[in-house]
Scaffold this active site. Sequence first.
Site, PDB file in Angstrom:
ATOM      1  N   ILE A  45       0.842  -1.208   0.000  1.00  0.00           N
ATOM      2  CA  ILE A  45       0.000   0.000   0.000  1.00  0.00           C
ATOM      3  C   ILE A  45       0.870   1.249   0.000  1.00  0.00           C
ATOM      4  O   ILE A  45       1.856   1.338   0.735  1.00  0.00           O
ATOM      5  CB  ILE A  45      -0.911   0.030   1.246  1.00  0.00           C
ATOM      6  N   HIS A  55       0.643   4.556   1.300  1.00  0.00           N
ATOM      7  CA  HIS A  55      -0.248   5.145   2.306  1.00  0.00           C
ATOM      8  C   HIS A  55      -0.478   6.640   2.084  1.00  0.00           C
ATOM      9  O   HIS A  55       0.426   7.352   1.640  1.00  0.00           O
ATOM     10  CB  HIS A  55       0.339   4.944   3.703  1.00  0.00           C
ATOM     11  N   VAL A  67      27.231  -9.890   5.505  1.00  0.00           N
ATOM     12  CA  VAL A  67      28.202  -9.092   6.259  1.00  0.00           C
ATOM     13  C   VAL A  67      28.272  -9.659   7.676  1.00  0.00           C
ATOM     14  O   VAL A  67      27.247  -9.792   8.347  1.00  0.00           O
ATOM     15  CB  VAL A  67      27.778  -7.600   6.283  1.00  0.00           C
TER      16      VAL A  67
HETATM   17  C1  LIG Z   1       3.461  -7.173   7.355  1.00  0.00           C
HETATM   18  C2  LIG Z   1       3.987  -5.903   6.778  1.00  0.00           C
HETATM   19  C3  LIG Z   1       3.154  -5.042   6.059  1.00  0.00           C
HETATM   20  C4  LIG Z   1       3.641  -3.851   5.555  1.00  0.00           C
HETATM   21  N1  LIG Z   1       2.834  -3.085   4.756  1.00  0.00           N
HETATM   22  C5  LIG Z   1       3.315  -1.941   4.228  1.00  0.00           C
HETATM   23  C6  LIG Z   1       2.524  -1.170   3.342  1.00  0.00           C
HETATM   24  O1  LIG Z   1       1.444  -1.576   2.938  1.00  0.00           O
HETATM   25  N2  LIG Z   1       3.014   0.022   2.935  1.00  0.00           N
HETATM   26  C7  LIG Z   1       4.212   0.502   3.353  1.00  0.00           C
HETATM   27  O2  LIG Z   1       4.549   1.622   3.013  1.00  0.00           O
HETATM   28  N3  LIG Z   1       5.022  -0.246   4.126  1.00  0.00           N
HETATM   29  C8  LIG Z   1       4.615  -1.461   4.553  1.00  0.00           C
HETATM   30  N4  LIG Z   1       5.421  -2.241   5.317  1.00  0.00           N
HETATM   31  C9  LIG Z   1       6.780  -1.795   5.587  1.00  0.00           C
HETATM   32  C10 LIG Z   1       7.715  -2.125   4.425  1.00  0.00           C
HETATM   33  O3  LIG Z   1       7.527  -3.448   3.988  1.00  0.00           O
HETATM   34  C11 LIG Z   1       9.150  -1.925   4.901  1.00  0.00           C
HETATM   35  O4  LIG Z   1       9.251  -0.623   5.410  1.00  0.00           O
HETATM   36  C12 LIG Z   1      10.168  -2.082   3.807  1.00  0.00           C
HETATM   37  O5  LIG Z   1       9.955  -3.241   3.049  1.00  0.00           O
HETATM   38  C13 LIG Z   1      11.553  -2.109   4.452  1.00  0.00           C
HETATM   39  O6  LIG Z   1      12.502  -2.279   3.454  1.00  0.00           O
HETATM   40  P1  LIG Z   1      14.020  -2.527   3.824  1.00  0.00           P
HETATM   41  O7  LIG Z   1      14.753  -2.465   2.549  1.00  0.00           O
HETATM   42  O8  LIG Z   1      14.414  -1.585   4.922  1.00  0.00           O
HETATM   43  O9  LIG Z   1      14.067  -3.973   4.495  1.00  0.00           O
HETATM   44  P2  LIG Z   1      14.122  -5.429   3.830  1.00  0.00           P
HETATM   45  O10 LIG Z   1      13.236  -5.544   2.660  1.00  0.00           O
HETATM   46  O11 LIG Z   1      13.881  -6.381   4.949  1.00  0.00           O
HETATM   47  O12 LIG Z   1      15.604  -5.573   3.302  1.00  0.00           O
HETATM   48  C14 LIG Z   1      16.713  -5.691   4.150  1.00  0.00           C
HETATM   49  C15 LIG Z   1      17.763  -6.526   3.460  1.00  0.00           C
HETATM   50  O13 LIG Z   1      18.948  -6.543   4.244  1.00  0.00           O
HETATM   51  C16 LIG Z   1      19.585  -7.785   4.046  1.00  0.00           C
HETATM   52  N5  LIG Z   1      20.508  -8.075   5.138  1.00  0.00           N
HETATM   53  C17 LIG Z   1      20.227  -8.163   6.456  1.00  0.00           C
HETATM   54  N6  LIG Z   1      21.330  -8.465   7.152  1.00  0.00           N
HETATM   55  C18 LIG Z   1      22.339  -8.582   6.269  1.00  0.00           C
HETATM   56  C19 LIG Z   1      23.721  -8.896   6.385  1.00  0.00           C
HETATM   57  N7  LIG Z   1      24.291  -9.152   7.555  1.00  0.00           N
HETATM   58  N8  LIG Z   1      24.465  -8.951   5.244  1.00  0.00           N
HETATM   59  C20 LIG Z   1      23.909  -8.715   4.040  1.00  0.00           C
HETATM   60  N9  LIG Z   1      22.602  -8.402   3.887  1.00  0.00           N
HETATM   61  C21 LIG Z   1      21.827  -8.335   4.978  1.00  0.00           C
HETATM   62  C22 LIG Z   1      18.425  -8.766   4.005  1.00  0.00           C
HETATM   63  O14 LIG Z   1      18.797  -9.951   3.337  1.00  0.00           O
HETATM   64  C23 LIG Z   1      17.345  -7.973   3.275  1.00  0.00           C
HETATM   65  O15 LIG Z   1      17.281  -8.303   1.906  1.00  0.00           O
HETATM   66  C24 LIG Z   1       4.976  -3.469   5.800  1.00  0.00           C
HETATM   67  C25 LIG Z   1       5.836  -4.348   6.487  1.00  0.00           C
HETATM   68  C26 LIG Z   1       5.351  -5.570   6.927  1.00  0.00           C
HETATM   69  C27 LIG Z   1       6.293  -6.530   7.563  1.00  0.00           C
END
Ligand SMILES: Cc1cc2nc3c(=O)[nH]c(=O)nc-3n(C[C@H](O)[C@H](O)[C@H](O)COP(=O)(O)OP(=O)(O)OC[C@H]3O[C@@H](n4cnc5c(N)ncnc54)[C@H](O)[C@@H]3O)c2cc1C
Length: 483
Positions: free
Chosen positions: A53, A55, A178
């Site tokens: 979504i 938002h 990492v």
């Molecule tokens: C149930 C749910 C519903 C949601 N709904 C919404 C929504 O509708 N709208 C909205 O705006 N947001 C929503 N969110 C929030 C949104 O999904 C997250 O804010 C966003 O996906 C975060 O992205 P990210 O890249 O920070 O994390 P991630 O997608 O988790 O990516 C982090 C990456 O870091 C990597 N990593 C971790 N540790 C290491 C390491 N030591 N070495 C190498 N790589 C590593 C992982 O492999 C991963 O690929 C929702 C979240 C959830 C869980």
Amino acid sequence: MDKIKDNYDIMVIGAGVVGGLIARSLSFFNAAICIVDRHIDAAMGASGANSGIVHGGYDAKSGSLKAKFNILGTAMMEETCRKLGVPYKNTGSFVIAFGPDDELELARLYENGIKGGIKGLELISGEEARKLEPALNETVTKALWSKTAGVVSPYKLNISAVENAVINGVDYLRETTVTEIQRTENGFNVITDKGALNTKVIVNCAGIYADEIAGMVNDGFFSLTPRKGEYLLIDRSEGGLVKRVIFQTPSEKGKGVLVMTTVDGNLLIGPDANIAASKEDISTHADSLDFVYKTALKSCSNLHLDKVITSFAGLRATPDTGDFIIGESRKVPGFYNVAGIESPGLSSAPAIAEFVANEISEILGGLPYKENYIEVLESHEFFRDMTMDEKERAIKENPEHGRLVCRCESVTEAEVLESIRRPAGARTVDGVKRRTRAGMGRCQGGFCMPTVVEILSKELKIEKEEVLKGDRGSYILAGRNRG
Ligand SMILES: Cc1cc2nc3c(=O)[nH]c(=O)nc-3n(C[C@H](O)[C@H](O)[C@H](O)COP(=O)(O)OP(=O)(O)OC[C@H]3O[C@@H](n4cnc5c(N)ncnc54)[C@H](O)[C@@H]3O)c2cc1C
């Protein structure tokens, strides 16, 4: 590790939607950049398992980073998706009330939104809401309509962002975890399970593990709790039951159980919100899914469990600080956190990316822009969306379009091949699925999986037994049957 250099200017840790879009924004600058992820593909963390979504931005506390980046990101989303060839729809959303207490909450959300300068907010009666969304129950007394909200394909946005970064020269180091970070005279020596790399700057986008990455430079000033959300995905025949995203009033646990049609046309209900057993726990449970179903029935009674095609769960990276953590470490220059990016992180990601890329450029003394960066990804129309004439033309031009691999979603062999051959392309059955939808239909890959395995084996020049479904170790064929 596809290690190309020993020394980088910038290392982005995490190829989720946040790290992916940041790497993309950074790739417009002239610098040596890599993006490192422990998984075999992008979108395998929270970014691949959420509601998708965009938002409206009325609920985050006015003045918070969540509110700021949600509003900016939502405004940027349509254009970002157009440039990256990612499906997006401005559907709008409702928060619905079932009586006076909920109505007070709607008034609070409306005021909060107005205070934050959100456009397109309107409070409407239950009757007006039902006129726009006939599937809503009679018990709905009022709704907060957010007209700027929308839906997006979260994994496509993530994958396309990484692809765009790679096209612009970023090295994508997959399956690289990492494990340790040492400070050096010029920055950092990053130890991974595949070897060591030097970098001047680190951007910590490691999702639920971002607190542990910060701990590696002795600046773990925040901690993240995995809060799981479980969903039921319902067949496309039920999609369109609601046009808008239907929320109930939020609680301290989050935005609550919603009913929506995804950008791909499935009906989606969920999520709940419970502390997960671990940072790896994405299991689903009958009692949680039962809660999701029963809660969703309060919004729309016309939900059919026999049409459920799968369930899944995602982990929110909930920070103990209560807000997104975005900024350079006060203790460790050159170490930049983009952490605690729980909801609305997907909506906020395009704006976070632009902001962080400019900050990193400043840290490195003002990076020059590349002369010929590519901002728009070449994208193709899906075979299933073509007219009969277009399909005939496509088959004439490329006979591989004449072989249908996935019958449920009408995915052709040409599309599967392209998903593997594109920069930062698919390496697994799930990677093909996220890019093409092969295996996302009613039979959930029962028909197409053997063909996808065969194509992956040929394209990647590996044995069929080595083809993975999802991540490391998820082999599909245990051995060969010899007759
Ligand atoms: C149930 C749910 C519903 C949601 N709904 C919404 C929504 O509708 N709208 C909205 O705006 N947001 C929503 N969110 C929030 C949104 O999904 C997250 O804010 C966003 O996906 C975060 O992205 P990210 O890249 O920070 O994390 P991630 O997608 O988790 O990516 C982090 C990456 O870091 C990597 N990593 C971790 N540790 C290491 C390491 N030591 N070495 C190498 N790589 C590593 C992982 O492999 C991963 O690929 C929702 C979240 C959830 C869980």
